[in-house]
Every structure is written in structure tokens, then in C-alpha cells.
Enzyme design. Structure first.
Site, PDB file in Angstrom:
ATOM      1  N   SER A   1      -2.792  -7.780   6.072  1.00  0.00           N
ATOM      2  CA  SER A   1      -2.200  -6.680   5.310  1.00  0.00           C
ATOM      3  C   SER A   1      -3.101  -6.252   4.168  1.00  0.00           C
ATOM      4  CB  SER A   1      -0.817  -7.082   4.787  1.00  0.00           C
ATOM      5  OG  SER A   1      -0.899  -8.027   3.731  1.00  0.00           O
ATOM      6  N   LYS A   2      -3.778  -7.202   3.542  1.00  0.00           N
ATOM      7  CA  LYS A   2      -4.653  -6.865   2.419  1.00  0.00           C
ATOM      8  C   LYS A   2      -5.999  -6.316   2.905  1.00  0.00           C
ATOM      9  CE  LYS A   2      -1.849  -7.901  -0.897  1.00  0.00           C
ATOM     10  NZ  LYS A   2      -1.335  -6.849  -1.811  1.00  0.00           N
TER      11      LYS A   2
ATOM     12  N   ALA B   1      -1.385 -13.261   8.460  1.00  0.00           N
ATOM     13  CA  ALA B   1      -0.648 -12.000   8.335  1.00  0.00           C
ATOM     14  C   ALA B   1      -0.861 -11.371   6.958  1.00  0.00           C
ATOM     15  CB  ALA B   1       0.837 -12.243   8.567  1.00  0.00           C
ATOM     16  N   TYR B   2      -0.883 -12.212   5.928  1.00  0.00           N
ATOM     17  CA  TYR B   2      -1.095 -11.708   4.566  1.00  0.00           C
ATOM     18  C   TYR B   2      -2.495 -11.118   4.421  1.00  0.00           C
ATOM     19  CZ  TYR B   2      -1.326 -11.766  -0.572  1.00  0.00           C
ATOM     20  OH  TYR B   2      -1.471 -11.416  -1.899  1.00  0.00           O
ATOM     21  N   ALA B   3      -3.506 -11.849   4.893  1.00  0.00           N
ATOM     22  CA  ALA B   3      -4.878 -11.357   4.804  1.00  0.00           C
ATOM     23  C   ALA B   3      -5.053 -10.071   5.600  1.00  0.00           C
ATOM     24  CB  ALA B   3      -5.853 -12.425   5.292  1.00  0.00           C
TER      25      ALA B   3
END
Length: 256
Positions: free
Chosen positions: A167-168, A163-165
Site C-alpha cells: 500500500s505504501k 500488504a502494508y508495504a
């Protein structure tokens, strides 16, 4: 560790340039604020929750004869961010550099991630970047720069970072588009993608063994420091880096 503000003489003469740094109260954002202040810029230290940390950053700068104010704003709130830029213009006369260091991290296997956590993270990391970039596009003066933040995990694709990747990855996707949309205004747009960096956000929830393994992963065999990343931002936003535009710079010590 050596810091940027050990003595008042560390400051360069002000050239009248002004930087807005979101997430400027802690970690990489704070290091960016201190570095840009040392280089002679007036700095607007944005924060969302930790008033004491933001004021400490401002105090560190002003005690060394720099110029800084702190302004609270949620980067995903377009009205608050517009007010943040209004304050920068009212206090210092304009905006030349925008560094969007504000971000949120949550780790979980994709199958297990609470969707409310996903929504909160993407609100800050995607919507927040877009809102700040909108104001930067509208307000930056000629010769200015916008720097967003991604992560080298977009390339390494480690488990639990889905999820973090994602978003980035969105931040990286808009970088060259925004640079092209600002054609003719002499404004650069770039994104910095750090590798493992020793911030509170990075260290939280990790065991010493996990941290040691991550530190050994880059070819330089250490964690990055917030100051390492601040130097990259200073290059991209300074005259030496102004030919770099629309790029993703993976500042990660040789992480593959």
C-alpha cells in the site's frame, strides 16, 4: 520529552499560511500539527474516530495562541475530504500545505491475511492518499506543498509487512508523477518514509523484545520519535526545503 508547545512565545508570527493535516489527532500527525502551529501556520486537524484526541490537539495549539480547528473526515471518502478542504478555506481563507498522515497498519504473512483486512488497509492507504492528493492538487495555493507518507519497510521488506508495504509502495509511485503534473504552479510533492517510530500504531502488538530489536536496527540505535518526523515535514513544507520535489525521504536513522 520536550514538546513543541511549552510556552506561547514558541509560536512564530503567522504568515497567513494554512495546513491541512490528516490523521492529525495522534502520533506523527499530531506532532506535525504541533510543529506547524509553532511555526505560525493555522492548522486543520483532521481525524476519523477519536474526537477527544483531535480536540486535545486543537486545545494544545490554541492555548499557546495558535490557530487550529478539528474536522472529521474519512480520507477515502471523496465527499468528506472535499468538505474538509471547504472548511479549511472557509475558516482560514485557503490551503498552503497538505500532509496526509492518516494511515492503517495490519501485519500478517501474505498466506494468512484476511482479504477484508487487506481491502480496509488499502482503502485508507491507497485510495485515501489518492483522494487527499486530488484535493491538494486542485486547491493548494502557489508556493504550497503536499507531503504523503510511506514506510521504510518498502525497502527493508520485512516478513508480515507485505500488504502494508504494498500500500505504501503505491504512495511512493505517485509522488513524482503528481509533482510533474503540478509543473508551473510552484507546488512541491514529496513523501516521507519513516523507519521504526515510537507511536501507538507502531508499538501495538509488539513484545518488549521485538521493540528493543527494532530500536537497535538503525545506525543511530534508537526508535524515531513523532517529533523527529515532524521536523522533516516542516523542512519539506517550509522555504528551506522548497527545492526538494518529487522525492521519497527515508527518515529512519540509518536503517538498511
Amino acid at each position: 520529552m520536550t514538546t513543541y508547545l511549552e510556552a506561547p512565545e514558541a509560536f512564530a508570527p503567522s504568515a497567513g499560511r494554512v495546513a491541512v493535516v490528516t490523521g492529525g489527532s495522534r502520533g506523527i500527525g499530531r506532532a506535525v500539527c504541533l510543529k506547524l502551529a509553532r511555526d505560525g501556520l493555522a492548522v486543520v486537524v483532521n481525524y476519523v474516530g477519536d474526537t477527544a484526541a483531535a480536540e486535545e490537539t486543537v486545545k494544545t495549539i490554541t492555548a499557546a495562541s495558535g490557530r487550529a480547528i478539528s474536522v472529521r473526515a474519512d480520507v477515502a471518502d471523496e465527499h468528506a475530504v472535499a468538505a474538509l478542504f471547504d472548511r479549511a478555506e472557509d475558516e482560514f481563507g485557503g490551503v498552503d500545505i497538505v500532509v496526509n498522515a492518516a494511515g492503517r497498519l495490519a501485519l500478517s504473512p501474505i498466506a494468512d491475511l484476511d482479504l477484508a483486512v487487506l481491502d480496509a488497509m488499502h482503502r485508507t492507504n491507497i485510495r485515501g492518499t489518492f483522494v487527499v492528493a486530488q484535493q491538494a492538487a486542485r486547491r493548494l495555493r502557489a508556493g504550497g506543498s503536499f507531503v504523503g507518507f510511506s514506510t521504510s519497510v518498502v525497502g527493508t521488506q520485512l516478513p508480515a509487512y507485505g500488504a502494508y508495504a504494498a500500500s505504501k509502495g503505491a504512495v511512493e509511485a505517485i509522488t513524482l508523477i503528481l509533482a510533474r503534473e503540478l509543473r508551473g504552479r510552484d507546488i512541491t510533492v514529496n513523501t516521507v518514509a519513516p523507519g521504526p517510530t515510537g507511536t501507538d500504531l507502531f508499538l501495538e502488538g509488539k513484545t518488549p523484545e521485538q521493540i528493543d530489536a527494532l530500536a537497535k536496527a538503525p545506525a543511530l540505535e534508537r526508535l524515531g520519535t513523532p517529533e523527529d518526523i515532524a521536523e522533516v515535514v516542516a523542512f519539506l513544507t517550509g522555504p528551506e526545503g522548497h527545492w526538494v520535489n518529487g522525492q521519497i525521504l527515508r527518515a529512519n536513522g540509518g536503517l538498511v
